[in-house]
Design a protein around this motif. Sequence first.
Motif, PDB file in Angstrom:
ATOM      1  N   ALA A  15       0.876  -1.342   0.040  1.00 39.14           N
ATOM      2  CA  ALA A  15      -0.030   0.229  -0.073  1.00 39.14           C
ATOM      3  C   ALA A  15       1.018   1.184   0.122  1.00 39.14           C
ATOM      4  O   ALA A  15       0.525   2.343  -0.829  1.00 39.14           O
ATOM      5  CB  ALA A  15      -1.031  -0.003   1.191  1.00 39.14           C
ATOM      6  N   ALA A  16       1.755   1.219   0.999  1.00 45.80           N
ATOM      7  CA  ALA A  16       2.860   2.444   0.862  1.00 45.80           C
ATOM      8  C   ALA A  16       3.435   2.788  -0.448  1.00 45.80           C
ATOM      9  O   ALA A  16       3.520   3.998  -0.864  1.00 45.80           O
ATOM     10  CB  ALA A  16       4.055   2.099   1.954  1.00 45.80           C
ATOM     11  N   LEU A  17       3.889   1.729  -1.172  1.00 47.41           N
ATOM     12  CA  LEU A  17       4.528   2.060  -2.428  1.00 47.41           C
ATOM     13  C   LEU A  17       3.728   2.321  -3.552  1.00 47.41           C
ATOM     14  O   LEU A  17       3.784   3.274  -4.406  1.00 47.41           O
ATOM     15  CB  LEU A  17       5.298   0.548  -2.894  1.00 47.41           C
ATOM     16  CG  LEU A  17       6.281   0.146  -1.841  1.00 47.41           C
ATOM     17  CD1 LEU A  17       7.024  -1.067  -2.406  1.00 47.41           C
ATOM     18  CD2 LEU A  17       7.553   1.251  -1.831  1.00 47.41           C
ATOM     19  N   ALA A  18       2.478   1.760  -3.589  1.00 46.35           N
ATOM     20  CA  ALA A  18       1.471   2.310  -4.616  1.00 46.35           C
ATOM     21  C   ALA A  18       0.889   3.600  -4.267  1.00 46.35           C
ATOM     22  O   ALA A  18       0.735   4.386  -5.211  1.00 46.35           O
ATOM     23  CB  ALA A  18       0.197   1.104  -4.291  1.00 46.35           C
ATOM     24  N   VAL A  19       0.854   3.780  -2.997  1.00 46.45           N
ATOM     25  CA  VAL A  19       0.262   5.354  -2.736  1.00 46.45           C
ATOM     26  C   VAL A  19       1.289   6.384  -3.203  1.00 46.45           C
ATOM     27  O   VAL A  19       1.177   7.414  -3.742  1.00 46.45           O
ATOM     28  CB  VAL A  19      -0.123   5.564  -1.215  1.00 46.45           C
ATOM     29  CG1 VAL A  19      -0.064   6.820  -0.653  1.00 46.45           C
ATOM     30  CG2 VAL A  19      -1.377   4.763  -0.777  1.00 46.45           C
ATOM     31  N   ASP A  20       2.662   6.242  -2.780  1.00 43.94           N
ATOM     32  CA  ASP A  20       3.622   6.944  -3.366  1.00 43.94           C
ATOM     33  C   ASP A  20       3.793   6.942  -4.784  1.00 43.94           C
ATOM     34  O   ASP A  20       3.696   8.071  -5.293  1.00 43.94           O
ATOM     35  CB  ASP A  20       4.960   6.424  -2.716  1.00 43.94           C
ATOM     36  CG  ASP A  20       6.084   6.980  -3.323  1.00 43.94           C
ATOM     37  OD1 ASP A  20       6.177   8.408  -2.937  1.00 43.94           O
ATOM     38  OD2 ASP A  20       7.032   6.785  -4.141  1.00 43.94           O
ATOM     39  N   LEU A  21       3.509   5.842  -5.545  1.00 41.94           N
ATOM     40  CA  LEU A  21       3.576   5.923  -6.934  1.00 41.94           C
ATOM     41  C   LEU A  21       2.365   6.648  -7.543  1.00 41.94           C
ATOM     42  O   LEU A  21       2.347   7.475  -8.558  1.00 41.94           O
ATOM     43  CB  LEU A  21       3.338   4.571  -7.624  1.00 41.94           C
ATOM     44  CG  LEU A  21       4.649   3.729  -7.460  1.00 41.94           C
ATOM     45  CD1 LEU A  21       4.420   2.335  -7.954  1.00 41.94           C
ATOM     46  CD2 LEU A  21       5.879   4.464  -8.554  1.00 41.94           C
ATOM     47  N   ALA A  22       1.257   6.582  -7.014  1.00 42.40           N
ATOM     48  CA  ALA A  22      -0.090   7.293  -7.246  1.00 42.40           C
ATOM     49  C   ALA A  22      -0.026   8.735  -6.870  1.00 42.40           C
ATOM     50  O   ALA A  22      -0.305   9.419  -7.997  1.00 42.40           O
ATOM     51  CB  ALA A  22      -1.358   6.651  -6.521  1.00 42.40           C
ATOM     52  N   ASN A  23       0.720   9.287  -5.948  1.00 41.30           N
ATOM     53  CA  ASN A  23       0.824  10.421  -5.625  1.00 41.30           C
ATOM     54  C   ASN A  23       1.815  11.192  -6.707  1.00 41.30           C
ATOM     55  O   ASN A  23       1.496  12.390  -7.104  1.00 41.30           O
ATOM     56  CB  ASN A  23       1.513  10.783  -4.259  1.00 41.30           C
ATOM     57  CG  ASN A  23       0.458  10.466  -3.211  1.00 41.30           C
ATOM     58  OD1 ASN A  23      -0.791  10.473  -3.439  1.00 41.30           O
ATOM     59  ND2 ASN A  23       0.894  10.175  -1.943  1.00 41.30           N
ATOM     60  N   ARG A  24       2.771  10.354  -7.073  1.00 37.96           N
ATOM     61  CA  ARG A  24       3.823  11.179  -8.129  1.00 37.96           C
ATOM     62  C   ARG A  24       3.664  10.951  -9.473  1.00 37.96           C
ATOM     63  O   ARG A  24       4.035  11.724 -10.312  1.00 37.96           O
ATOM     64  CB  ARG A  24       5.245  10.823  -7.463  1.00 37.96           C
ATOM     65  CG  ARG A  24       5.543  11.187  -6.175  1.00 37.96           C
ATOM     66  CD  ARG A  24       6.923  10.962  -5.833  1.00 37.96           C
ATOM     67  NE  ARG A  24       7.369   9.670  -5.649  1.00 37.96           N
ATOM     68  CZ  ARG A  24       8.659   9.196  -6.284  1.00 37.96           C
ATOM     69  NH1 ARG A  24       9.519   9.895  -6.865  1.00 37.96           N
ATOM     70  NH2 ARG A  24       8.545   7.753  -6.164  1.00 37.96           N
ATOM     71  N   PHE A  25       3.007   9.776  -9.825  1.00 36.65           N
ATOM     72  CA  PHE A  25       2.900   9.258 -11.196  1.00 36.65           C
ATOM     73  C   PHE A  25       1.365   8.818 -11.622  1.00 36.65           C
ATOM     74  O   PHE A  25       1.349   8.041 -12.434  1.00 36.65           O
ATOM     75  CB  PHE A  25       3.789   8.209 -11.390  1.00 36.65           C
ATOM     76  CG  PHE A  25       5.263   8.504 -11.072  1.00 36.65           C
ATOM     77  CD1 PHE A  25       6.029   9.556 -11.453  1.00 36.65           C
ATOM     78  CD2 PHE A  25       5.913   7.969  -9.822  1.00 36.65           C
ATOM     79  CE1 PHE A  25       7.280   9.963 -11.203  1.00 36.65           C
ATOM     80  CE2 PHE A  25       7.086   8.143  -9.403  1.00 36.65           C
ATOM     81  CZ  PHE A  25       7.778   9.241 -10.000  1.00 36.65           C
TER      82      PHE A  25
END
Length: 227
Positions: free
Chosen positions: A208-218
């Motif tokens: 979840a943490a990695l996906a949220v980071d990707l969604a926030n930036r990309f």
Amino acid sequence: MQIISHPSPNFGDRLGGHRPELIVLHYTAMTDLGKTLARLCDPRVQVSAHYLITKGGAIYHLVDEAKRAWHAGQGQWGGRGDVNSRSIGIELENSGFEPFSAPQMQALTLLLIAVQNRHAIAPKGVIGHSDMAPDRKSDPGARFDWCALAMRGLSVWPSLYVKQVPVAKFFGAARAFGYSVDDEAQILSAFRLRFRPQASGPLAFEDAALAVDLANRFAVDAPLKPA
Ligand SMILES: [Zn+2]
């Protein structure tokens, strides 16, 4: 960068006025280069790609970038179908079970720089076949070094800073990033294949943490091409 012209008859016009906004990476899953080239040029098989990069780093140019090669098939990224009309396809000579050689990655790097510049394709537009067709494809596979590409500015990679994020946020974030199939198990396995190939078991806060980071930036909702 040495490019060997090897035209394939397997192409058509891009449909719907689409231009390349994605680059889709594949592995060939074949071990014989001659047979691989023959297959990608066989009109009876109806498959192709714009480029094939060998283990030794040679780049074969099979289909003109202006044309629609037949590499992606059924699938979506960011809710958009007909990926063939929207993409450039690059095949990497690899069985799926072996490391990608240094000369091959070097050739891919140079080719990506050229193709991304020609079509103004953002790093987040460089995806795997498994990203757009998680229900049936697993290439370029767990051995492909996405992080190395991202460090060269040619694709994207999540922040290594992992904080506690509710696991329930994973699927919304993964969809915002681009995964478009309905089946949640398929999204999780495709996501892990690319970003956490060592992971197994139930959905975890790290996913979840990695996906949220990707969604926030990309997030794919933003235009894929830079403004
Ligand atoms: Zn593929």
